[in-house]
Design a protein around this motif. Structure first.
Motif, mmCIF file in Angstrom:
data_model
loop_
_atom_site.group_PDB
_atom_site.id
_atom_site.type_symbol
_atom_site.label_atom_id
_atom_site.label_comp_id
_atom_site.label_asym_id
_atom_site.label_seq_id
_atom_site.Cartn_x
_atom_site.Cartn_y
_atom_site.Cartn_z
ATOM 1 N N PHE A 46 51.185 -13.941 35.533
ATOM 2 C CA PHE A 46 51.717 -14.621 36.720
ATOM 3 C C PHE A 46 51.800 -13.630 37.876
ATOM 4 O O PHE A 46 52.357 -12.537 37.723
ATOM 5 N N GLY A 47 51.245 -14.006 39.011
ATOM 6 C CA GLY A 47 51.363 -13.204 40.220
ATOM 7 C C GLY A 47 51.656 -14.118 41.390
ATOM 8 O O GLY A 47 50.939 -15.092 41.628
ATOM 9 N N LEU A 90 53.605 -22.468 70.586
ATOM 10 C CA LEU A 90 53.850 -21.445 69.573
ATOM 11 C C LEU A 90 54.090 -22.190 68.262
ATOM 12 O O LEU A 90 54.975 -23.039 68.175
ATOM 13 N N THR A 91 53.293 -21.903 67.254
ATOM 14 C CA THR A 91 53.359 -22.669 66.014
ATOM 15 C C THR A 91 53.086 -21.767 64.823
ATOM 16 O O THR A 91 52.672 -20.612 64.985
ATOM 17 N N ILE A 92 53.316 -22.291 63.642
ATOM 18 C CA ILE A 92 52.918 -21.624 62.399
ATOM 19 C C ILE A 92 51.644 -22.318 61.936
ATOM 20 O O ILE A 92 51.684 -23.392 61.330
ATOM 21 N N LEU A 93 50.499 -21.723 62.238
ATOM 22 C CA LEU A 93 49.236 -22.381 61.949
ATOM 23 C C LEU A 93 49.017 -22.541 60.449
ATOM 24 O O LEU A 93 48.664 -23.623 59.966
ATOM 25 N N ARG A 94 49.186 -21.467 59.704
ATOM 26 C CA ARG A 94 49.026 -21.519 58.252
ATOM 27 C C ARG A 94 50.207 -20.803 57.606
ATOM 28 O O ARG A 94 50.679 -19.787 58.115
ATOM 29 N N ALA A 95 50.645 -21.336 56.476
ATOM 30 C CA ALA A 95 51.693 -20.699 55.668
ATOM 31 C C ALA A 95 51.479 -21.147 54.234
ATOM 32 O O ALA A 95 51.514 -22.353 53.953
ATOM 33 N N ARG A 96 51.240 -20.206 53.342
ATOM 34 C CA ARG A 96 50.893 -20.563 51.969
ATOM 35 C C ARG A 96 51.682 -19.744 50.960
ATOM 36 O O ARG A 96 51.956 -18.566 51.163
ATOM 37 N N LEU A 97 52.038 -20.402 49.875
ATOM 38 C CA LEU A 97 52.640 -19.758 48.719
ATOM 39 C C LEU A 97 51.688 -19.965 47.556
ATOM 40 O O LEU A 97 51.230 -21.084 47.311
ATOM 41 N N MET A 98 51.389 -18.873 46.824
ATOM 42 C CA MET A 98 50.304 -18.918 45.849
ATOM 43 C C MET A 98 50.712 -18.287 44.528
ATOM 44 O O MET A 98 51.522 -17.359 44.493
ATOM 45 N N LEU A 99 50.128 -18.819 43.476
ATOM 46 C CA LEU A 99 50.343 -18.311 42.132
ATOM 47 C C LEU A 99 48.982 -18.130 41.489
ATOM 48 O O LEU A 99 48.155 -19.037 41.497
ATOM 49 N N ARG A 100 48.738 -16.943 40.913
ATOM 50 C CA ARG A 100 47.453 -16.692 40.268
ATOM 51 C C ARG A 100 47.619 -15.678 39.146
ATOM 52 O O ARG A 100 48.643 -14.969 39.059
ATOM 53 N N GLY A 101 46.606 -15.598 38.299
ATOM 54 C CA GLY A 101 46.637 -14.614 37.228
ATOM 55 C C GLY A 101 45.525 -14.846 36.229
ATOM 56 O O GLY A 101 44.619 -15.647 36.450
ATOM 57 N N ASN A 102 45.590 -14.130 35.124
ATOM 58 C CA ASN A 102 44.613 -14.240 34.044
ATOM 59 C C ASN A 102 45.293 -14.782 32.794
ATOM 60 O O ASN A 102 46.291 -14.210 32.327
ATOM 61 N N LEU A 103 44.767 -15.878 32.260
ATOM 62 C CA LEU A 103 45.275 -16.381 30.983
ATOM 63 C C LEU A 103 44.793 -15.499 29.842
ATOM 64 O O LEU A 103 45.498 -15.304 28.849
#
Length: 447
Positions: A46-47, A90-103
């Motif tokens: 998990f990252g 003035l805006t927040i064009l992109r905002a991302r939360l991500m989860l990735r990893g190796n099974l």
């Protein structure tokens, strides 16, 4: 995602837009297919990572001439997307939360949610955060890696890049209009306008967000090294739609890209190399009970050497051609006494409708942290239809301050012109004469 000293610097997953560093521990090259689909070999199970892009847009807000009703209406080209109600924002064009990893050593996964204010999160005119990335990659078969889920489809360079590799806040017009495809509700009934080409008119209530260069599907891809040379390929079959829009076609979408690179050195997203590539996309979107062919294709090259080193430089050139499903965005936002043909998207679906464009850009690091950039982009929409043909030309001058490979500040000024070759068109001429130049500034911050 936390970077661990014993593993060296993480390779970036640019197309999934994951926080990373410049170099991986291994000496393998990092083409876009690797960067978007594969976690670093020693990535944990998990990252967690993310990024945010505060963005500033400034235009004069010039109104079209009074002969375009309603009087003093500002054309949408002088308003900021996706809401088109202000020229300075003035805006927040992109905002991302991500989860990735190796099974395990053969299976990587990635999930990413988008909560920024952009065309992807605007569905039927309402703010709708959504899953923008979600795929699993299997690497059991030598020479054939299989990726399934929501995939960044093989396509043009600007569509393949990840956020920290962007050099301008605003995309070239051909990318914005031909490749950031809006989805339209295929179950709705649309009327054809009584103008040349008889386009369908699509209201904002039937616009289901954009593709964000991604489609659900299955992709096979891999890359091969031969000394300094590298060959990479990707081929995809998918669904013409998104999580928010659903499937808007009864036929599959197909996409492919092949590229060859000569690598001077380094690894990761900012390695020193020169790359040439070809790509192709084809789909058959449905509308009014009929299926229409949509084709996009392109060719280009990139050159990068000396990233974040004084006198580091880069070049890029790309040509894009499209037939069928050509969108002409609404000239104005909806207003009283405004004809539907001026306040709704004109969609020209037939394969006889065409568009083409190109962009050429260059960048030079004046110091380790300061980069100067220049770009020219050209987009010719509907050259097959003289009365509806529009030609967009933009010069961009930009500066970037690279704090780290993952965090920077960009500023650019865009000199924009819009030409109407067929002159007896008072409304189009008044809009073209009112087009503003644009200043845009953005911070890219990852965590």
């Amino acid at each position: 995602m936390r970077m661990k000293a014993q593993n060296g610097r993480y390779a970036a997953t640019l197309c999934a837009v994951v926080a990373s560093a410049l170099l991986s521990q291994s000496a393998v090259a990092a083409d876009w297919f690797e960067l978007q689909g594969i976690s670093p070999p020693k990535a944990p199970l998990f990252g967690v990572s993310g990024f945010i892009e505060p963005s500033l847009y400034l235009m004069n807000g010039t109104a079209a001439e009074n002969r375009v009703p309603p009087i003093n209406n500002i054309p949408r080209i002088n308003l900021v997307a996706p809401n088109y109600n202000q020229s300075n924002t003035l805006t927040i064009l992109r905002a991302r939360l991500m989860l990735r990893g190796n099974l395990n050593q053969h299976i990587s996964y990635f999930l990413g949610g988008e909560v920024g204010n952009n065309a992807f999160t605007t569905v039927r005119g309402a703010y709708t955060p959504a899953l923008i990335d979600g795929h699993v990659t299997f690497s059991y078969i030598p020479g054939v890696r299989v990726e399934t889920g929501i995939i960044r489809a093989p396509g043009p360079e600007d569509a393949m890049q990840g956020y920290m590799a962007y050099n301008y806040v605003v995309f070239p017009t051909a990318i914005g209009q031909l490749m950031q495809q809006s989805f339209y509700d295929s179950s709705a009934a649309y009327k054809a306008a009584a103008i040349a080409g008889n386009p369908y008119l699509v209201s904002g209530a039937n616009t289901l967000g954009t593709n964000a260069f991604r489609y659900p599907g299955v992709q096979v891809m891999d890359w091969f090294r031969f000394g300094h040379w590298e060959l990479a390929y990707a081929a995809m079959a998918g669904v013409y739609g998104s999580v928010a829009a659903g499937n808007q076609s009864s036929s599959p979408l197909y996409a492919a890209r092949v590229q060859g690179s000569y690598i001077f050195g380094g690894a990761g997203p900012f390695r020193s190399d020169v790359t040439a590539y070809l790509w192709y996309q084809h789909a058959r979107p449905d509308l009014n009970g009929q299926s229409y062919a949509m084709m996009r294709e392109g060719v280009g090259f990139t050159y990068l050497q000396g990233y974040m080193h004084q006198w580091g430089r880069r070049l890029k050139a790309e040509y894009i051609h499209g037939t069928g499903w050509i969108s002409a965005p609404a000239a104005f936002s909806s207003a009283a006494n405004l004809a539907p043909v001026l306040s709704q998207t004109q969609l020209y679906p037939g394969s006889d409708n065409k568009a083409n464009g190109y962009d050429v850009e260059a960048g030079l690091f004046l110091t380790k942290h300061i980069e100067a950039d220049v770009r020219y982009d050209y987009y010719d929409r509907l050259p097959n239809n003289p009365q509806q043909e529009r030609i967009f030309k933009t010069w961009a001058l930009a500066l970037q301050y690279h704090i780290t490979p993952l965090t920077k500040i960009m500023a650019g000024y865009y000199f924009r012109t819009l030409s109407v070759p067929y002159q007896p068109n008072p409304a189009a001429n008044s809009i073209s004469s009112a087009v503003d130049n644009e200043f845009a500034m953005q911070a890219m911050i990852s965590f």
